[in-house]
Design a protein around this motif. Structure first.
Motif, PDB file in Angstrom:
ATOM      1  N   ALA A 224       0.839  -1.263  -0.038  1.00  0.00           N
ATOM      2  CA  ALA A 224      -0.027  -0.202   0.065  1.00  0.00           C
ATOM      3  C   ALA A 224       0.801   1.144  -0.100  1.00  0.00           C
ATOM      4  O   ALA A 224       1.879   1.085   0.403  1.00  0.00           O
ATOM      5  N   GLN A 225       0.077   2.522  -0.419  1.00  0.00           N
ATOM      6  CA  GLN A 225       0.757   3.670  -0.407  1.00  0.00           C
ATOM      7  C   GLN A 225       1.243   3.984   1.166  1.00  0.00           C
ATOM      8  O   GLN A 225       0.229   3.845   1.740  1.00  0.00           O
ATOM      9  N   ASN A 226       2.312   4.470   1.601  1.00  0.00           N
ATOM     10  CA  ASN A 226       2.326   4.921   2.945  1.00  0.00           C
ATOM     11  C   ASN A 226       1.467   6.153   3.261  1.00  0.00           C
ATOM     12  O   ASN A 226       0.980   6.920   2.398  1.00  0.00           O
TER      13      ASN A 226
ATOM     14  N   LYS B 296       6.437   2.141  -4.822  1.00  0.00           N
ATOM     15  CA  LYS B 296       5.945   3.267  -4.534  1.00  0.00           C
ATOM     16  C   LYS B 296       6.859   4.430  -4.351  1.00  0.00           C
ATOM     17  O   LYS B 296       8.081   4.153  -3.901  1.00  0.00           O
ATOM     18  N   LYS B 297       6.428   5.535  -4.142  1.00  0.00           N
ATOM     19  CA  LYS B 297       7.247   6.537  -3.570  1.00  0.00           C
ATOM     20  C   LYS B 297       6.702   7.152  -2.370  1.00  0.00           C
ATOM     21  O   LYS B 297       5.502   7.401  -2.207  1.00  0.00           O
ATOM     22  N   MET B 298       7.654   7.859  -1.450  1.00  0.00           N
ATOM     23  CA  MET B 298       7.212   8.597  -0.454  1.00  0.00           C
ATOM     24  C   MET B 298       8.087   9.775  -0.233  1.00  0.00           C
ATOM     25  O   MET B 298       9.198   9.641  -0.754  1.00  0.00           O
TER      26      MET B 298
ATOM     27  N   SER C  34      17.100   5.202  -2.351  1.00  0.00           N
ATOM     28  CA  SER C  34      17.154   6.678  -2.924  1.00  0.00           C
ATOM     29  C   SER C  34      16.651   6.568  -4.386  1.00  0.00           C
ATOM     30  O   SER C  34      16.597   5.452  -4.912  1.00  0.00           O
ATOM     31  N   LEU C  35      16.175   7.839  -4.821  1.00  0.00           N
ATOM     32  CA  LEU C  35      15.887   7.926  -6.274  1.00  0.00           C
ATOM     33  C   LEU C  35      16.980   7.544  -7.248  1.00  0.00           C
ATOM     34  O   LEU C  35      16.839   6.948  -8.198  1.00  0.00           O
ATOM     35  N   SER C  36      18.421   7.567  -6.760  1.00  0.00           N
ATOM     36  CA  SER C  36      19.452   6.927  -7.751  1.00  0.00           C
ATOM     37  C   SER C  36      19.408   5.524  -7.404  1.00  0.00           C
ATOM     38  O   SER C  36      20.627   4.757  -7.980  1.00  0.00           O
ATOM     39  N   GLY C  37      18.775   4.674  -6.788  1.00  0.00           N
ATOM     40  CA  GLY C  37      18.690   3.401  -6.680  1.00  0.00           C
ATOM     41  C   GLY C  37      19.587   2.634  -5.451  1.00  0.00           C
ATOM     42  O   GLY C  37      19.675   1.374  -5.492  1.00  0.00           O
TER      43      GLY C  37
ATOM     44  N   ALA D  29      16.937  11.243   5.631  1.00  0.00           N
ATOM     45  CA  ALA D  29      16.976  12.758   5.398  1.00  0.00           C
ATOM     46  C   ALA D  29      15.750  13.229   4.808  1.00  0.00           C
ATOM     47  O   ALA D  29      15.190  12.420   4.031  1.00  0.00           O
ATOM     48  N   PRO D  30      15.131  14.379   4.655  1.00  0.00           N
ATOM     49  CA  PRO D  30      14.093  14.919   3.976  1.00  0.00           C
ATOM     50  C   PRO D  30      14.457  14.860   2.537  1.00  0.00           C
ATOM     51  O   PRO D  30      15.486  15.283   2.114  1.00  0.00           O
ATOM     52  N   ALA D  31      13.661  13.846   1.626  1.00  0.00           N
ATOM     53  CA  ALA D  31      13.721  13.946   0.116  1.00  0.00           C
ATOM     54  C   ALA D  31      12.664  12.954  -0.455  1.00  0.00           C
ATOM     55  O   ALA D  31      11.932  12.449   0.374  1.00  0.00           O
ATOM     56  N   THR D  32      12.649  12.589  -1.475  1.00  0.00           N
ATOM     57  CA  THR D  32      11.840  11.609  -1.947  1.00  0.00           C
ATOM     58  C   THR D  32      12.528  10.171  -2.104  1.00  0.00           C
ATOM     59  O   THR D  32      13.776  10.189  -2.571  1.00  0.00           O
ATOM     60  N   TYR D  33      11.860   9.080  -1.746  1.00  0.00           N
ATOM     61  CA  TYR D  33      12.240   7.877  -1.818  1.00  0.00           C
ATOM     62  C   TYR D  33      11.442   6.827  -2.482  1.00  0.00           C
ATOM     63  O   TYR D  33      10.299   6.961  -2.637  1.00  0.00           O
ATOM     64  N   GLU D  34      11.961   5.961  -2.934  1.00  0.00           N
ATOM     65  CA  GLU D  34      11.124   4.672  -3.416  1.00  0.00           C
ATOM     66  C   GLU D  34      10.999   3.535  -2.574  1.00  0.00           C
ATOM     67  O   GLU D  34      12.106   3.377  -1.814  1.00  0.00           O
TER      68      GLU D  34
END
Length: 86
Positions: free
Chosen positions: A4-6, A79-81, A34-37, A61-66
Motif C-alpha cells: 500500500a501507499q504509505n 511506490k514513492k514517499m 534513494s531515487l538513484s537506486g 533525510a528529507p527527500a523523495t524515496y522509493e
C-alpha cells in the motif's frame, strides 16, 4: 501479495507502510531506496497476512524515496514517499 501507499505522504515525523503477504509466499522484503537506486533500509517480512512497518523521519533525510516489495526474488510493487523538513 500487495503493497500500500504509505500514510501520511508526504510526512515530517513517521509514516506507515501497510502490506499483505499470502501464506503461500512466506519470504518477502520491503526495501527503501534513494531515487538513484541505493538501498537505504530493508525490512524482512516473515509472517503471512496483513502487516505494517513504521518509518521514522529521523532515519532518513528529507527527500523523495522509493520503496519496493520483493517476494521470492520478484518485484511485486514499487511506490514513492516524500519526507519533508520541519
Amino acid at each position: 501479495p500487495s503493497l500500500a501507499q504509505n500514510v501520511p505522504n508526504p510526512f515530517t515525523q513517521n509514516t506507515v507502510i501497510s502490506y499483505y503477504l499470502p501464506a503461500s509466499m512466506p519470504n518477502a522484503v520491503i526495501t527503501i531506496r534513494s531515487l538513484s537506486g541505493i538501498t537505504l533500509q530493508s525490512f524482512n517480512i516473515t509472517s503471512a497476512g496483513h502487516g505494517q512497518i513504521t518509518v521514522g523521519q529521523g532515519t532518513l533525510a528529507p527527500a523523495t524515496y522509493e520503496y519496493d516489495m520483493i517476494v521470492n526474488g520478484k518485484l511485486i510493487d514499487s511506490k514513492k514517499m516524500v519526507i519533508v523538513g520541519e
